[in-house]
Design an enzyme around this catalytic site. Structure first.
Site, mmCIF file in Angstrom:
data_model
loop_
_atom_site.group_PDB
_atom_site.id
_atom_site.type_symbol
_atom_site.label_atom_id
_atom_site.label_comp_id
_atom_site.label_asym_id
_atom_site.label_seq_id
_atom_site.Cartn_x
_atom_site.Cartn_y
_atom_site.Cartn_z
ATOM 1 N N VAL A 11 0.844 -1.210 0.000
ATOM 2 C CA VAL A 11 0.000 0.000 0.000
ATOM 3 C C VAL A 11 0.873 1.252 0.000
ATOM 4 O O VAL A 11 0.612 2.214 -0.730
ATOM 5 C CB VAL A 11 -0.946 0.001 1.229
ATOM 6 C CG1 VAL A 11 -1.768 1.277 1.279
ATOM 7 C CG2 VAL A 11 -1.870 -1.199 1.193
ATOM 8 N N LYS A 35 15.724 -3.092 2.417
ATOM 9 C CA LYS A 35 14.634 -2.755 1.492
ATOM 10 C C LYS A 35 14.831 -1.345 0.934
ATOM 11 O O LYS A 35 14.694 -1.100 -0.270
ATOM 12 C CB LYS A 35 13.330 -2.827 2.272
ATOM 13 C CG LYS A 35 12.092 -3.041 1.446
ATOM 14 C CD LYS A 35 10.934 -2.917 2.402
ATOM 15 C CE LYS A 35 9.713 -3.622 2.044
ATOM 16 N NZ LYS A 35 8.609 -3.365 2.975
ATOM 17 N N ARG A 154 -6.956 -2.881 -5.388
ATOM 18 C CA ARG A 154 -6.873 -4.320 -5.649
ATOM 19 C C ARG A 154 -5.497 -4.629 -6.199
ATOM 20 O O ARG A 154 -5.009 -3.899 -7.072
ATOM 21 C CB ARG A 154 -7.917 -4.749 -6.693
ATOM 22 C CG ARG A 154 -9.340 -4.729 -6.204
ATOM 23 C CD ARG A 154 -10.287 -4.784 -7.368
ATOM 24 N NE ARG A 154 -10.055 -3.655 -8.282
ATOM 25 C CZ ARG A 154 -10.501 -3.587 -9.541
ATOM 26 N NH1 ARG A 154 -11.191 -4.577 -10.048
ATOM 27 N NH2 ARG A 154 -10.246 -2.525 -10.289
ATOM 28 N N LEU A 250 -19.501 -11.733 -8.269
ATOM 29 C CA LEU A 250 -20.398 -12.891 -8.274
ATOM 30 C C LEU A 250 -19.819 -13.980 -9.173
ATOM 31 O O LEU A 250 -20.560 -14.688 -9.848
ATOM 32 C CB LEU A 250 -21.803 -12.486 -8.750
ATOM 33 C CG LEU A 250 -22.665 -11.701 -7.758
ATOM 34 C CD1 LEU A 250 -24.029 -11.384 -8.360
ATOM 35 C CD2 LEU A 250 -22.840 -12.450 -6.437
ATOM 36 N N ALA A 252 -18.271 -17.430 -9.229
ATOM 37 C CA ALA A 252 -18.027 -18.597 -8.371
ATOM 38 C C ALA A 252 -16.656 -19.180 -8.699
ATOM 39 O O ALA A 252 -16.146 -19.007 -9.796
ATOM 40 C CB ALA A 252 -19.124 -19.629 -8.610
ATOM 41 N N CYS A 260 -5.941 -9.800 2.027
ATOM 42 C CA CYS A 260 -6.935 -8.858 2.562
ATOM 43 C C CYS A 260 -8.213 -9.520 3.068
ATOM 44 O O CYS A 260 -8.515 -9.453 4.257
ATOM 45 C CB CYS A 260 -7.264 -7.822 1.507
ATOM 46 S SG CYS A 260 -5.804 -6.991 0.901
ATOM 47 N N LYS A 263 -7.912 -12.057 6.064
ATOM 48 C CA LYS A 263 -7.403 -11.356 7.265
ATOM 49 C C LYS A 263 -8.442 -10.361 7.792
ATOM 50 O O LYS A 263 -8.703 -10.312 8.988
ATOM 51 C CB LYS A 263 -6.107 -10.633 6.873
ATOM 52 C CG LYS A 263 -5.597 -9.613 7.873
ATOM 53 C CD LYS A 263 -4.253 -9.066 7.457
ATOM 54 C CE LYS A 263 -4.342 -7.820 6.617
ATOM 55 N NZ LYS A 263 -4.385 -6.539 7.232
ATOM 56 N N LYS A 320 -4.981 -14.683 -7.294
ATOM 57 C CA LYS A 320 -5.754 -14.161 -8.424
ATOM 58 C C LYS A 320 -4.736 -13.789 -9.502
ATOM 59 O O LYS A 320 -3.530 -13.740 -9.222
ATOM 60 C CB LYS A 320 -6.615 -12.973 -8.007
ATOM 61 C CG LYS A 320 -5.825 -11.755 -7.585
ATOM 62 C CD LYS A 320 -6.766 -10.594 -7.392
ATOM 63 C CE LYS A 320 -5.983 -9.304 -7.277
ATOM 64 N NZ LYS A 320 -6.820 -8.141 -7.152
ATOM 65 N N ARG A 327 -0.398 -15.416 -0.674
ATOM 66 C CA ARG A 327 -0.901 -15.427 0.699
ATOM 67 C C ARG A 327 -2.380 -15.850 0.713
ATOM 68 O O ARG A 327 -3.185 -15.313 -0.020
ATOM 69 C CB ARG A 327 -0.728 -14.039 1.338
ATOM 70 C CG ARG A 327 0.712 -13.771 1.713
ATOM 71 C CD ARG A 327 0.887 -12.376 2.226
ATOM 72 N NE ARG A 327 0.765 -11.384 1.179
ATOM 73 C CZ ARG A 327 0.800 -10.068 1.382
ATOM 74 N NH1 ARG A 327 0.927 -9.602 2.604
ATOM 75 N NH2 ARG A 327 0.712 -9.231 0.375
HETATM 76 C C1 UGA Z 1 -9.413 -6.564 -2.053
HETATM 77 C C2 UGA Z 1 -10.481 -5.504 -2.370
HETATM 78 O O1 UGA Z 1 -11.110 -5.825 -3.621
HETATM 79 C C3 UGA Z 1 -9.863 -4.105 -2.444
HETATM 80 O O2 UGA Z 1 -10.888 -3.138 -2.634
HETATM 81 C C4 UGA Z 1 -9.148 -3.820 -1.103
HETATM 82 O O3 UGA Z 1 -8.489 -2.560 -1.110
HETATM 83 C C5 UGA Z 1 -8.085 -4.888 -0.873
HETATM 84 O O4 UGA Z 1 -8.741 -6.192 -0.848
HETATM 85 C C6 UGA Z 1 -7.424 -4.599 0.441
HETATM 86 O O5 UGA Z 1 -8.065 -4.719 1.491
HETATM 87 O O6 UGA Z 1 -6.283 -4.115 0.441
HETATM 88 P P1 UGA Z 1 -7.549 -7.867 -3.467
HETATM 89 O O7 UGA Z 1 -7.356 -8.696 -2.247
HETATM 90 O O8 UGA Z 1 -6.360 -7.320 -4.172
HETATM 91 O O9 UGA Z 1 -8.493 -6.597 -3.139
HETATM 92 O O10 UGA Z 1 -8.287 -8.766 -4.531
HETATM 93 P P2 UGA Z 1 -9.748 -8.923 -5.156
HETATM 94 O O11 UGA Z 1 -9.687 -8.596 -6.584
HETATM 95 O O12 UGA Z 1 -10.762 -8.247 -4.359
HETATM 96 O O13 UGA Z 1 -9.937 -10.510 -5.018
HETATM 97 C C7 UGA Z 1 -9.924 -11.164 -3.743
HETATM 98 C C8 UGA Z 1 -10.204 -12.636 -3.902
HETATM 99 O O14 UGA Z 1 -11.549 -12.860 -4.253
HETATM 100 C C9 UGA Z 1 -9.372 -13.339 -4.990
HETATM 101 O O15 UGA Z 1 -8.931 -14.587 -4.496
HETATM 102 C C10 UGA Z 1 -10.346 -13.523 -6.130
HETATM 103 O O16 UGA Z 1 -10.040 -14.608 -6.951
HETATM 104 C C11 UGA Z 1 -11.638 -13.744 -5.365
HETATM 105 N N1 UGA Z 1 -12.853 -13.436 -6.134
HETATM 106 C C12 UGA Z 1 -13.117 -12.151 -6.517
HETATM 107 C C13 UGA Z 1 -13.749 -14.449 -6.439
HETATM 108 O O17 UGA Z 1 -13.542 -15.630 -6.090
HETATM 109 N N2 UGA Z 1 -14.892 -14.127 -7.140
HETATM 110 C C14 UGA Z 1 -15.178 -12.872 -7.522
HETATM 111 O O18 UGA Z 1 -16.241 -12.660 -8.139
HETATM 112 C C15 UGA Z 1 -14.260 -11.856 -7.218
#
Ligand code: UGA
Length: 430
Positions: A11, A35, A154, A250, A252, A260, A263, A320, A327
């Site tokens: 961040v 670092k 994200r 949405l 699956a 994030c 946690k 993703k 993690r």
């Molecule tokens: C998430 C939030 O989307 C951000 O807004 C937030 O700032 C961030 O956490 C954080 O707290 O710092 P991130 O963890 O980078 O972001 O990833 P996402 O794109 O939200 O995906 C999270 C997980 O959900 C991934 O494993 C993804 O594969 C899964 N996912 C997402 C699904 O299984 N289905 C979906 O429809 C969307």
């Protein structure tokens, strides 16, 4: 404006680099000397598309500096963003010792008015604790303001998310702080939602928990779809067209992972417990997420029968696409379950293999290419929807596999097309 960012994790670096894009000069501070030395040479500790070039350009333009000394940062920046880690303790509660340490150091070196912005994801009421700590340790009673400005970035698209947010949340208690924060984000076209500090802190946990809830909801529906032969993607489309629901989050799959959602859910449940509310809804969200991985392994077992002595190829290890972050990645849990049942696992990921090797080591075989990893396998299992996998030559895949079985944990392939080619294809809820 001169801005300081304390904590050069994910961040902090994204925030620092993007703030230079908005015309500010930024000093990034971290207590990890190694670092900081690497960053000064333009070497970043994380993989995030476009971040390296943003950082190196800002350094060349003398807009971004690095230091290990908080006191230097406090002198430099009128606004001080705190972006240090808040890792989970074994209880699920966030460990705020770094936040406290930084607050004490800021207090000791503050000589004139500063706005201290909490950007790390922290429990509600942390702002109050930071303010109290600064009052306690700043002997000369220099005026300051605490602001809560949660990040919604994200991984993989963090630069875009910073520069084009849906909204900017600013929790502040004084007009002076609001004015400064308006100035910080002047060049970003997005609504600014001003709230009190506690509400801003809650918004972050509430938003992440709600998004996790959406995913668990569709994953639960995928179980129903699997049992009755419906298609969860069609159900999601049909639901998602309702503007009140929305189609996003949405999809699956094998469950959510990353640093994030898992946690933050645990932390939010713990906070709620501590203040006397049993947030059962979120406990179920967690449970569904865990079960989704177990059910997925069951699906693999149903497709190949006994896992013992079978070779399974896993495509995708990152939680993703477009990140090397593993993690809480579903792939790690699923691979562990496959290994427990005696399967041999071969795996490939475009960028996350080095990180995965640190955890899985010799337990699995890593392929040099996707094709290399699937030679002689009894099933191909997709756990991250990388674009690279969409471009696979499926005729070649069929020739390489021992048995033409594909279990798609991200519903990224066209099942009908693959079935017509002679594959046994199974998605999640379709
Ligand atoms: C998430 C939030 O989307 C951000 O807004 C937030 O700032 C961030 O956490 C954080 O707290 O710092 P991130 O963890 O980078 O972001 O990833 P996402 O794109 O939200 O995906 C999270 C997980 O959900 C991934 O494993 C993804 O594969 C899964 N996912 C997402 C699904 O299984 N289905 C979906 O429809 C969307």
């Amino acid at each position: 404006m001169n801005i300081t960012v304390i904590g050069t994790g994910y961040v902090g670096l994204v925030t620092g680099a993007c703030l230079t894009q908005l015309g500010h000069s930024v000093m990034c501070i971290d207590n990890n000397h190694e670092k900081i030395e690497l960053l000064k040479k333009g070497t970043l500790p994380i993989y995030e598309p476009h971040l390296t070039s943003l950082v190196t350009t800002a350094m060349q333009r003398k807009k971004m500096f690095f230091s290990t000394e908080i006191s230097k940062g406090v002198t430099f920046g009128k606004v001080i963003f705190v972006t240090v880690g808040t890792p989970p303790k074994t209880s699920g509660e966030a460990d705020l010792s770094l936040v406290e340490k930084v607050a004490i150091e800021i207090a000791s070196s503050m000589k004139s008015y500063r706005v201290i912005v909490s950007k790390s994801t922290v429990p509600v009421e942390t702002g109050e604790k930071i303010a109290h700590t600064i009052e306690l340790y700043n002997k000369t009673h220099i005026p300051f303001d605490i602001v809560s400005n949660p990040e919604f970035l994200r991984e993989g698209v963090a630069i875009h998310d910073f520069m084009h947010p849906d909204r900017i949340v600013i929790g502040a208690s004084s007009e002076r702080a609001k004015k400064v924060m308006r100035e910080v984000y002047k060049k970003i076209k997005a609504p600014i939602i001003f709230t009190d500090i506690k509400s801003a802190e809650l918004i972050k946990h509430a938003a992440n928990s709600f998004l996790s809830l959406k995913i668990s909801y569709i994953n639960a529906l995928s179980q129903i779809c699997d049992r009755v032969g419906a298609d969860v993607r069609q159900v999601a489309d049909g639901m998602g067209h309702d503007k009140r629901i929305g189609r996003a989050f949405l999809d699956a799959g094998v469950g959510f992972g990353g640093s994030c959602f898992p946690k933050d859910l645990s932390a939010f449940i713990t906070i709620a417990d501590e203040i006397g509310y049993n947030f059962e809804l979120l406990k179920v969200v967690q449970k569904i997420n865990e079960e989704q991985k177990i059910n997925f392994v069951k699906k693999i077992r149903e497709a190949v029968w006994n896992l013992n002595e079978k070779t399974i190829t896993v495509l995708g290890l990152a939680f993703k696409p477009n990140t090397d972050d593993i993690r809480s990645a579903p792939a790690i849990d699923i691979i562990s379950l496959l290994l427990e049942e005696g399967a041999t696992v071969r795996a490939y990921d475009p960028v996350a293999m080095n990180n995965a090797k640190k955890i899985l080591g010799e337990k699995i075989v890593f392929g040099k290419t996707p094709y290399d990893s699937m030679q002689g396998s009894h099933a191909l299992v997709v756990l991250t929807e990388w674009d690279e996998f969409k471009k696979l030559d499926m005729k070649k895949v069929k020739k390489l596999l021992h048995t033409p079985v594909i279990i798609d944990g991200r519903n990224m392939f066209d099942g009908e097309k693959l079935r017509a080619m002679g594959f046994v294809y199974k998605g999640v809820g379709c």
